[in-house]
Motif scaffolding. Structure first.
Motif, PDB file in Angstrom:
ATOM      1  N   ARG A  12      -4.249  15.221   0.850  1.00 28.48           N
ATOM      2  CA  ARG A  12      -4.455  14.693  -0.494  1.00 28.48           C
ATOM      3  C   ARG A  12      -4.219  15.731  -1.589  1.00 28.48           C
ATOM      4  O   ARG A  12      -4.094  15.382  -2.761  1.00 28.48           O
ATOM      5  N   ASN A  48      -0.278  15.664  -2.986  1.00 26.22           N
ATOM      6  CA  ASN A  48       0.124  14.828  -4.132  1.00 26.22           C
ATOM      7  C   ASN A  48      -0.993  14.775  -5.182  1.00 26.22           C
ATOM      8  O   ASN A  48      -1.045  13.870  -6.006  1.00 26.22           O
ATOM      9  N   LEU A  70      -4.027  13.956  -5.173  1.00 28.73           N
ATOM     10  CA  LEU A  70      -5.096  12.955  -5.196  1.00 28.73           C
ATOM     11  C   LEU A  70      -6.412  13.717  -5.248  1.00 28.73           C
ATOM     12  O   LEU A  70      -7.423  13.221  -5.747  1.00 28.73           O
ATOM     13  N   ARG A  72       2.436  12.369 -12.803  1.00 31.75           N
ATOM     14  CA  ARG A  72       2.772  11.017 -12.338  1.00 31.75           C
ATOM     15  C   ARG A  72       4.236  10.944 -11.939  1.00 31.75           C
ATOM     16  O   ARG A  72       4.594  10.255 -10.989  1.00 31.75           O
ATOM     17  N   LYS A 105       4.592  12.573  -8.559  1.00 27.83           N
ATOM     18  CA  LYS A 105       4.076  11.719  -7.485  1.00 27.83           C
ATOM     19  C   LYS A 105       5.109  10.682  -7.046  1.00 27.83           C
ATOM     20  O   LYS A 105       5.097  10.230  -5.909  1.00 27.83           O
ATOM     21  N   LYS A 106       5.997  10.295  -7.945  1.00 24.02           N
ATOM     22  CA  LYS A 106       7.013   9.316  -7.587  1.00 24.02           C
ATOM     23  C   LYS A 106       8.038   9.923  -6.620  1.00 24.02           C
ATOM     24  O   LYS A 106       8.786   9.207  -5.979  1.00 24.02           O
ATOM     25  N   MET A 157       3.723   8.090   0.237  1.00 28.13           N
ATOM     26  CA  MET A 157       2.552   8.275   1.094  1.00 28.13           C
ATOM     27  C   MET A 157       2.280   7.005   1.886  1.00 28.13           C
ATOM     28  O   MET A 157       2.359   5.907   1.342  1.00 28.13           O
ATOM     29  N   PHE A 176      -0.580   5.206   4.820  1.00 28.56           N
ATOM     30  CA  PHE A 176      -2.000   5.340   5.118  1.00 28.56           C
ATOM     31  C   PHE A 176      -2.363   4.729   6.464  1.00 28.56           C
ATOM     32  O   PHE A 176      -1.682   3.841   6.968  1.00 28.56           O
ATOM     33  N   ASN A 223      -3.010  -0.073   3.253  1.00 27.42           N
ATOM     34  CA  ASN A 223      -3.255  -0.234   1.814  1.00 27.42           C
ATOM     35  C   ASN A 223      -2.188  -1.070   1.112  1.00 27.42           C
ATOM     36  O   ASN A 223      -1.696  -0.706   0.047  1.00 27.42           O
ATOM     37  N   ILE A 283       6.854  -2.631  -5.623  1.00 24.90           N
ATOM     38  CA  ILE A 283       5.898  -2.077  -6.595  1.00 24.90           C
ATOM     39  C   ILE A 283       6.299  -0.722  -7.219  1.00 24.90           C
ATOM     40  O   ILE A 283       6.303  -0.593  -8.438  1.00 24.90           O
ATOM     41  N   PRO A 284       6.644   0.267  -6.391  1.00 25.87           N
ATOM     42  CA  PRO A 284       6.995   1.551  -6.998  1.00 25.87           C
ATOM     43  C   PRO A 284       8.145   1.418  -8.001  1.00 25.87           C
ATOM     44  O   PRO A 284       8.186   2.138  -9.000  1.00 25.87           O
ATOM     45  N   VAL A 297       8.840  -1.363  -9.738  1.00 30.69           N
ATOM     46  CA  VAL A 297       8.301  -2.052 -10.914  1.00 30.69           C
ATOM     47  C   VAL A 297       7.600  -1.034 -11.816  1.00 30.69           C
ATOM     48  O   VAL A 297       7.742  -1.057 -13.035  1.00 30.69           O
ATOM     49  N   LEU A 298       6.856  -0.115 -11.194  1.00 26.68           N
ATOM     50  CA  LEU A 298       6.169   0.922 -11.970  1.00 26.68           C
ATOM     51  C   LEU A 298       7.181   1.801 -12.706  1.00 26.68           C
ATOM     52  O   LEU A 298       6.911   2.308 -13.789  1.00 26.68           O
ATOM     53  N   LYS A 342       9.814   0.651 -13.897  1.00 29.17           N
ATOM     54  CA  LYS A 342      10.460  -0.275 -14.845  1.00 29.17           C
ATOM     55  C   LYS A 342      11.954  -0.455 -14.565  1.00 29.17           C
ATOM     56  O   LYS A 342      12.790  -0.483 -15.462  1.00 29.17           O
ATOM     57  N   ARG A 385       7.700   0.795   1.340  1.00 28.90           N
ATOM     58  CA  ARG A 385       7.163   0.962  -0.016  1.00 28.90           C
ATOM     59  C   ARG A 385       7.201   2.432  -0.426  1.00 28.90           C
ATOM     60  O   ARG A 385       7.566   2.774  -1.551  1.00 28.90           O
TER      61      ARG A 385
END
Lengths: 218, 340
Positions: free
Chosen positions: B49, B52, B54, B78, B81-82, B86, B88, B92, B105-106, B108-109, B111, B153
């Motif tokens: 952790r 990255n 965390l 941030r 981190k992209k 990661m 799990f 998750n 999702i990544p 979309v984040l 954009k 992901r």
């Protein structure tokens, strides 16, 4: 059976209940949902931990929630008058209803959001999501089914609270039951209003369950 | 590239300070599959952790691709981190979204446009063998499929590093194996540096080229997997190694040994080429000794064979010494032991 109320009175009361519940639910949610989100993200260990905000908001919500609605209704009359320029009638009842339901919704929303697995939030953080993105793309979608049930519970709570709106002339089904059914011993009114309330509550709960199940896809 | 320099990490729990990491340094080069193994509570989850951020180190520095992470502002962090994916133990995944949307999702984040997202996700679905599951929800998938979604992901934003936090611990052995194969393919095809936290030596054996063994917040042994496996020095490392390489003599054999006398015992270790030569055959042919193989085992690590053997030799001392030096000359590590 002998009764003194007319069908018009009954439908008028129905309309008043729907108006009171609808408006106060809408504005209550508008306040309560963000407050619930703030509670979750500012709590110790939250994504935007903030002791100051949390330690103020948390007890304030508890204080408002500990007041019985009938007391709250009377206590905030000056505030109500300031907002809607009157202290009687349906609109005067909506203001205290909002003040009553918003903290309740905040608590329920808080509980729903806390059910989201911490692992999901860790994944979000590992992806470099901003706080807004964490809320919008992770927290709210994951809690959606639970939030629907939350709003169902809030709506039913509101229907109960509207019965006391009669105190400030708010009207509604509950008021009809109290002022005619209970105080004038009009059994017919009592039965009709109670049946209507049961149908209301049942209908809303069933709708909530169906929507929540759909959202959770099982 | 991942580097930790003298990293300490302590937590406050109920007024007590718990030291999770007590000065950890390691370095994973680009393209490495770096395994960190330890029992629960060793501090390995805290360690991964840190990579990255965390968790932030209490002291010491973390470097990713040569840059120290402590220099970055939150928004720069941030972005970093992209570049670090990661996965799990419990996957998750978002239960409320389809496989496709989870993988997206990544992006979309970031954009990205709809078309670009569709293209990239389709490619990842194909790579992870999930093309027919795009519209499924995580609830409908098996553990192995869920981890594949997690991997897809993690790869969506084209990271240079992939962190695996006990990624196979919730999976059965066969599924574990297929997930490890996938990770190896990712490492080879995309040249992504992978760091794996695990308590299963099999994971290290199957795909890692480097390993660090952790205990009580410290790295007690680290290096090339073959070296650490071949010559485990610390007791904890030895017990981990024993879970995949059986190098102890069965009890029944030990009992029969006790009854005999006038014997000498040798522990032999073959690495790589020495393991494929017929050395034992030559030993018996060319030396006047009686050879009894009490125990033998071969293990493959990183495409290299590692063999262990325990031999009993009977004969006169001089001949046995000659036989032993013959083995040594053939690149076999040999040590005489008085008991097995």
């Amino acid at each position: 059976m002998n009764t003194v109320i007319t069908a018009d009175q009954l439908f008028g009361a129905l309309r008043e209940t729907v108006v009171m519940v609808g408006f106060s639910l809408f504005f209550g949610a508008l306040l309560g949902i963000p407050l619930g989100i703030v509670l979750v993200i500012t709590r110790p260990g939250g994504v935007l931990e903030n002791k100051f905000v949390f330690s103020i908001l948390n007890p304030v919500i508890n204080i408002v929630r500990s007041l019985p609605f009938i007391i709250l209704l009377v206590a905030i009359i000056p505030f109500t008058r300031w907002v809607v320029h009157t202290s009687i009638g349906t609109s005067a009842a909506i203001v205290p209803l909002i003040v009553y339901i918003a903290p309740y919704i905040a608590r329920l929303v808080e509980n729903s959001l806390l059910e989201v697995s911490p692992g999901i939030l860790e994944a979000a953080e590992a992806m470099g999501a901003t706080t807004f993105q964490v809320i919008w793309h992770f927290l709210l979608p994951e809690a959606f089914g639970s939030l629907i049930l939350t709003m169902t519970t809030a709506t039913i709570g509101l229907i109960g609270a509207t019965a006391m709106a009669g105190t400030v002339g708010g009207g509604g089904i509950g008021d009809l039951a109290i002022s005619y059914g209970y105080q004038r011993f009009d059994t017919f009114v009592m039965i009709v209003t109670v049946v209507i309330l049961i149908i209301f509550v049942q209908g809303i709960q069933s709708l909530g369950n169906v929507l929540a199940r759909k959202a959770r896809r099982n | 590239m991942i580097e930790l320099r003298d990293v300490h990490k302590s937590f406050e729990r109920k007024g007590q300070s718990i030291q999770a990491l007590k000065g950890v340094s390691l370095r994973a080069e680009k393209g490495d599959i770096y395994g960190v193994i330890g029992y629960s509570g060793a501090g390995k989850s805290t360690l991964i952790r840190l990579v990255n951020y965390l968790e932030r180190p209490t002291s010491g520095q973390v470097f990713v691709d040569g840059e120290p992470l402590d220099q970055y502002s939150p928004s720069e962090l941030r972005q970093v981190k992209k570049r670090i994916g990661m996965i799990f133990q419990h996957f998750n995944l978002l239960e409320s979204k389809t496989v496709f949307d989870n993988i997206a999702i990544p992006l979309v984040l970031l954009k990205k446009g709809k078309e670009e997202i569709r293209e990239r996700v389709t490619e990842l679905l194909k790579f992870t063998g999930l093309s027919d599951k795009a519209g499924s929800y995580p609830k409908e998938l098996s553990g192995g499929q869920k981890q594949r979604v997690g991997i897809a992901r993690a790869l969506a934003s084209n990271p240079s590093i992939l962190l695996c936090d006990e990624a196979t611990s919730a999976l059965d052995p066969q599924t574990t194996s297929s997930i490890l194969e996938l990770l190896k393919r990712i490492n080879e095809e995309y040249n992504i540096t992978i760091m794996i936290i695990t308590h299963e030596m099999g994971v290290i054996q199957q795909i890692c080229n480097k390993v660090a063994v952790m205990e009580q917040g410290l790295i007690i042994e680290q290096g090339n997997v073959l070296e650490v496996f071949g010559n485990p020095r610390h007791a904890t490392t030895q017990s981990f190694v024993q879970t995949v390489i059986h190098n102890s003599v069965p009890q029944s054999v030990i009992h029969t040994l006790k009854a005999e006398s006038g014997r000498r015992l040798f522990r032999l270790k073959f690495v790589g080429g020495a393991a494929s030569e017929p050395v034992i055959n030559n030993l018996i042919r060319n030396h006047e000794v009686n050879v009894n193989i009490l125990f033998a085992n071969m293990t493959e690590i990183q495409n290299t064979t590692l063999g262990t053997m325990i031999l009993q030799m009977n004969g006169d001392n001089g001949t046995i010494d000659q036989a032993a030096s013959y083995l040594l000359s053939q690149g076999v590590e040999i040590t005489e032991v008085d008991k097995v």
